[in-house]
Motif scaffolding. Sequence first.
Motif, mmCIF file in Angstrom:
data_model
loop_
_atom_site.group_PDB
_atom_site.id
_atom_site.type_symbol
_atom_site.label_atom_id
_atom_site.label_comp_id
_atom_site.label_asym_id
_atom_site.label_seq_id
_atom_site.Cartn_x
_atom_site.Cartn_y
_atom_site.Cartn_z
ATOM 1 N N ASN A 1 14.969 58.903 22.882
ATOM 2 C CA ASN A 1 15.058 59.049 24.332
ATOM 3 C C ASN A 1 14.516 57.859 25.111
ATOM 4 O OD1 ASN A 1 15.890 61.821 23.933
ATOM 5 N ND2 ASN A 1 13.760 62.242 23.443
ATOM 6 N N GLY A 2 13.839 56.960 24.401
ATOM 7 C CA GLY A 2 13.201 55.844 25.085
ATOM 8 C C GLY A 2 11.898 56.284 25.730
ATOM 9 N N PHE A 3 11.352 55.428 26.560
ATOM 10 C CA PHE A 3 10.112 55.725 27.268
ATOM 11 C C PHE A 3 10.457 56.466 28.549
ATOM 12 C CE2 PHE A 3 7.699 52.990 24.554
ATOM 13 C CZ PHE A 3 6.387 53.384 24.732
ATOM 14 N N CYS A 4 10.384 57.782 28.515
ATOM 15 C CA CYS A 4 10.660 58.593 29.706
ATOM 16 C C CYS A 4 9.456 58.633 30.627
ATOM 17 C CB CYS A 4 11.044 60.009 29.311
ATOM 18 S SG CYS A 4 12.586 60.052 28.377
ATOM 19 N N TYR A 5 8.273 58.415 30.061
ATOM 20 C CA TYR A 5 7.031 58.439 30.829
ATOM 21 C C TYR A 5 6.309 57.110 30.630
ATOM 22 C CZ TYR A 5 8.104 63.386 30.624
ATOM 23 O OH TYR A 5 8.740 64.588 30.699
ATOM 24 N N PRO A 6 6.088 56.366 31.691
ATOM 25 C CA PRO A 6 5.373 55.103 31.533
ATOM 26 C C PRO A 6 3.907 55.347 31.176
ATOM 27 C CG PRO A 6 5.710 55.577 33.850
ATOM 28 C CD PRO A 6 6.443 56.638 33.080
ATOM 29 N N VAL A 7 3.269 54.335 30.655
ATOM 30 C CA VAL A 7 1.845 54.370 30.371
ATOM 31 C C VAL A 7 1.127 54.112 31.702
ATOM 32 C CG1 VAL A 7 -0.019 53.232 29.093
ATOM 33 C CG2 VAL A 7 2.218 53.588 28.002
ATOM 34 N N VAL A 8 0.132 54.923 32.001
ATOM 35 C CA VAL A 8 -0.633 54.766 33.238
ATOM 36 C C VAL A 8 -1.813 53.860 32.932
ATOM 37 C CG1 VAL A 8 -1.896 55.962 35.069
ATOM 38 C CG2 VAL A 8 0.072 57.075 33.967
ATOM 39 N N VAL A 9 -1.998 52.826 33.749
ATOM 40 C CA VAL A 9 -3.017 51.809 33.480
ATOM 41 C C VAL A 9 -3.757 51.423 34.755
ATOM 42 C CG1 VAL A 9 -1.694 50.814 31.561
ATOM 43 C CG2 VAL A 9 -1.412 49.882 33.861
ATOM 44 N N ILE A 10 -4.849 50.693 34.567
ATOM 45 C CA ILE A 10 -5.477 49.935 35.648
ATOM 46 C C ILE A 10 -5.509 48.496 35.145
ATOM 47 C CG2 ILE A 10 -6.856 51.812 36.570
ATOM 48 C CD1 ILE A 10 -8.788 49.229 34.857
ATOM 49 N N GLN A 11 -5.403 47.567 36.055
ATOM 50 C CA GLN A 11 -5.483 46.160 35.646
ATOM 51 C C GLN A 11 -6.927 45.708 35.784
ATOM 52 O OE1 GLN A 11 -2.955 43.372 37.743
ATOM 53 N NE2 GLN A 11 -2.834 42.084 35.938
ATOM 54 N N ASP A 12 -7.484 45.133 34.716
ATOM 55 C CA ASP A 12 -8.872 44.701 34.749
ATOM 56 C C ASP A 12 -8.995 43.302 35.348
ATOM 57 O OD1 ASP A 12 -8.290 42.827 32.720
ATOM 58 O OD2 ASP A 12 -9.140 44.067 31.126
ATOM 59 N N ASP A 13 -10.209 42.812 35.418
ATOM 60 C CA ASP A 13 -10.467 41.500 36.025
ATOM 61 C C ASP A 13 -9.856 40.348 35.242
ATOM 62 O OD1 ASP A 13 -11.897 42.756 38.041
ATOM 63 O OD2 ASP A 13 -13.823 42.521 37.010
ATOM 64 N N ASP A 14 -9.541 40.574 33.962
ATOM 65 C CA ASP A 14 -8.935 39.539 33.125
ATOM 66 C C ASP A 14 -7.413 39.584 33.142
ATOM 67 O OD1 ASP A 14 -11.471 38.660 32.306
ATOM 68 O OD2 ASP A 14 -11.522 40.100 30.653
ATOM 69 N N GLY A 15 -6.841 40.483 33.956
ATOM 70 C CA GLY A 15 -5.387 40.598 34.027
ATOM 71 C C GLY A 15 -4.792 41.443 32.912
ATOM 72 N N LYS A 16 -5.640 42.061 32.089
ATOM 73 C CA LYS A 16 -5.173 42.963 31.026
ATOM 74 C C LYS A 16 -5.066 44.368 31.606
ATOM 75 C CE LYS A 16 -5.724 39.894 27.632
ATOM 76 N NZ LYS A 16 -4.879 39.543 26.561
ATOM 77 N N TYR A 17 -4.431 45.263 30.852
ATOM 78 C CA TYR A 17 -4.183 46.612 31.337
ATOM 79 C C TYR A 17 -4.905 47.633 30.468
ATOM 80 C CZ TYR A 17 -0.576 44.285 34.013
ATOM 81 O OH TYR A 17 0.085 43.440 34.870
#
Length: 171
Positions: free
Chosen positions: A45-61
């Motif tokens: 089905n693929g990714f029907c639900y995205p991953v929920v993230v916050i972006q940190d100070d280093d630009g990573k998620y």
Amino acid sequence: MEESIKILATEVKLVPVAHVYANDYNPNIVAAPEMQLLELSIRENGFCYPVVVIQDDDGKYCIVDGFHRYIIAKKLGLKQIPVVELQQSIAQRIAATVQFNRARGTHQVLDMSKLVLRLLQEGKTDKEIGTILGMDDDEVLRLKQLSGLKEAFKNQQFSKSWEEFAKKYDV
């Protein structure tokens, strides 16, 4: 009475899997059969639900919700995954993770106990913790007790009942 509900005007975007990492507080586990089913679902089905993230100070998620989808994406060798980004404090992120998880599954008791303690350390009251984590007062109390009585109750106000006792019995 109509409640005010926050509508997030955020877009799903693709980010490199290598820039995404797990949070250090998620108490949720998924059994092997369900992980296999999740993998099958993503394959079919693929990714029907995205991953929920916050972006940190280093630009990573940092993952708020979707750790197991992220694990499957890595296993499948995907280079990018869909994410939705939140702007939240650590207490809000912990609450969001638990809210998302509890709506779908179960939690490990000791890990939940650690989260209750962490939210207490972040200044949340028992009532606030119960509300944001979907727990009644007894569950919050039990999880506080599991985390260690001294630490969990260190900022609590206690009655001065011993003074009343001393007056009554002239001690």
